[in-house]
Design an enzyme around this catalytic site. Structure first.
Site, PDB file in Angstrom:
ATOM      1  CD  GLU A   1      -3.078  -1.079   2.131  1.00 20.31           C
ATOM      2  OE1 GLU A   1      -3.017  -0.234   3.032  1.00 20.31           O
ATOM      3  OE2 GLU A   1      -4.042  -1.851   1.988  1.00 20.31           O
TER       4      GLU A   1
ATOM      5  CD  GLU B   1      -4.339  -5.806   3.112  1.00 16.29           C
ATOM      6  OE1 GLU B   1      -5.127  -4.942   3.580  1.00 16.29           O
ATOM      7  OE2 GLU B   1      -3.123  -5.785   3.288  1.00 16.29           O
TER       8      GLU B   1
END
Ligand code: FCB
Length: 437
Positions: free
Chosen positions: A167, A351
């Protein structure tokens, strides 16, 4: 859940994800201090000032936890390696106990027939490197390349897939502009440098792993679908800027060798000199793109200087995080990523999941996961080459600035006794992940 493996293409991979600092316990095994320790020790940053000192004590409960992954029937386990555990000073001598731990983790997965999916960095920057400016310092490209080499020289021969950095938006924007994550800065210049250096470090890490002969390498980004909160031109412009910062900066850097104009409008004066020359490194070819996806955002015009946007609370049902539940946004994002950036490259939802206050019986999570799996099917039906889906997370864990309060696990963790108890959602997934057809 009414889904079965037959509802997905052959070879589709189902998995669960965790990260090092959120579960391992940094007090153990010679792990060094990281910037999350100092961030958490500063009043006001983290709920109850909690940190990852013990977390889920996964360091000592590795086998028990890998058995939980196996009994779930997961094909893939996505984990991260802690830089502070492997190289406590950030540079120089590795900690043998740290490397041994990841060696045992990978072998433990393989012994159970589970594919190890490694992410090198999920946010625990060693404190000595933070002291040198962390992601603001261009040298982090070299430091991260060396860390990559140290880890992958040990486990790279056995991991199934690998990605450098979890991320980039969180590491860059959330941590240096919004100040919500370590190192808690609110500074546009720090942000510009961090955002660029993260992508540079990503590229260097990919080069190192290719050099070691590794394959199945990707990038893991978090994305949000940004929608104008109303029909005004101002909201449309604000949503475009939000989308450019959150999504297109990273997609553009990785897959097109460019940063979008609405981001350069704010960050260009602060980017390091010669930033354009780094795209050759940043754009090193990848084997897949990982998308972490949780929600959409409604955006309108904001006051003050650039970036001139503000979030508006939406009307949809929300998770314990206050995030709106909008599975169709995942469908749209997968289709868009393939159409505009990645083409035939396999996409993985690396995710997806929800925080819920329901401790054991969690029909809300079962509903969320079913609806998002349906959303993935819808994207595949439209031609998006989605090859896998991993749930965040295997077990309740340290949810960063929200401490241990927000529970994302398929497995409940009692943070007093550290006992693990599978929730209803775990059993629901296991009932079809474990069937072979
Ligand atoms: C993602 C992070 C992960 C976890 C989930 C809820 O942004 O990668 O560590 O915090 O959100």
């Amino acid at each position: 859940m009414n889904l079965t493996r037959n509802d997905f293409p052959d070879g589709f991979q189902f998995g669960v994800a965790t990260s090092a600092y959120q579960i391992e316990g940094r007090d153990f095994g010679g792990c060094g201090p990281c910037h999350w320790d100092s961030f958490a020790a500063t009043p006001g940053n983290v709920v109850r000032a909690e940190d990852g000192a013990v977390a889920c004590d996964h360091y000592h409960r590795l086998d028990e936890d890998l058995d939980l992954v196996a009994r779930l029937g997961a094909d893939v386990y996505r984990f991260s390696t802690s830089w502070a555990r492997v190289i406590p000073e950030g540079r120089g001598a590795p900690n043998p106990e740290g490397l041994d731990f990841y060696d045992r983790l990978v072998d433990g997965l393989l012994a159970r027939g589970i594919k190890p999916a490694a992410t090198l960095y999920h946010w625990e920057l060693p404190q000595p490197l933070a002291d040198l400016g962390g992601w603001r310092n261009r040298d982090i490209g070299d430091w991260f390349a060396d860390f990559t080499e140290t880890v992958m020289a040990r486990i790279g021969d056995r991991v199934w897939s690998a990605a450098p950095i979890n991320e980039p938006w969180c590491v860059g924007w959330l941590s240096h502009f919004d100040g919500h994550h370590a190192p808690g800065l609110r500074d546009i210049r720090a942000t510009a440098r961090a955002m660029h250096h993260i992508l540079l470090a990503h590229g260097r890490s990919i080069e190192v792993m290719r050099g070691l002969g590794m394959g199945n390498l990707g990038a893991v980004c978090n994305f949000e679908w940004a929608e104008p909160a109303d029909d005004s031109a101002d909201s449309a412009a604000a949503a475009e800027t939000y989308d450019a910062i959150y999504n297109r900066f990273f997609l553009g850097g990785l897959f097109r060798g460019e940063y979008p104009a609405p981001v350069l409008a704010g960050l260009e004066p602060h980017l390091p000199e010669g930033w354009q020359d780094d795209f050759a490194t940043i754009g090193a070819p990848l084997d897949w793109l990982g998308l972490n996806f949780y929600t959409r955002k409604l955006i309108t015009k904001g006051d003050g200087p650039w970036p001139h946007y503000a979030e508006v609370e939406g009307p949809l049902p929300k998770t314990q995080m206050g995030w709106e539940i909008e599975p169709a946004a995942l469908t749209r994002f997968l289709i868009r990523a393939a159409r505009d950036y990645t083409g035939d490259l396999p996409l993985y939802v690396t995710e997806n999941g929800m925080a819920s206050a329901n401790p054991f019986d969690d029909p809300d999570r079962i509903g969320y996961l079913s609806d998002h799996l349906e959303a993935v099917r819808a994207a595949i039906a439209e031609g998006a080459p989605v090859a896998g889906y991993y749930v965040w997370s295997l077990m309740d864990n340290y949810e960063w600035s929200l401490g241990y309060e927000k529970r994302f696990g398929l497995v409940h963790v009692d943070f007093e006794t550290l006992a693990r108890t599978p929730k209803a959602s775990y059993h629901a997934l296991a009932s079809w992940w474990r069937t072979e057809d």
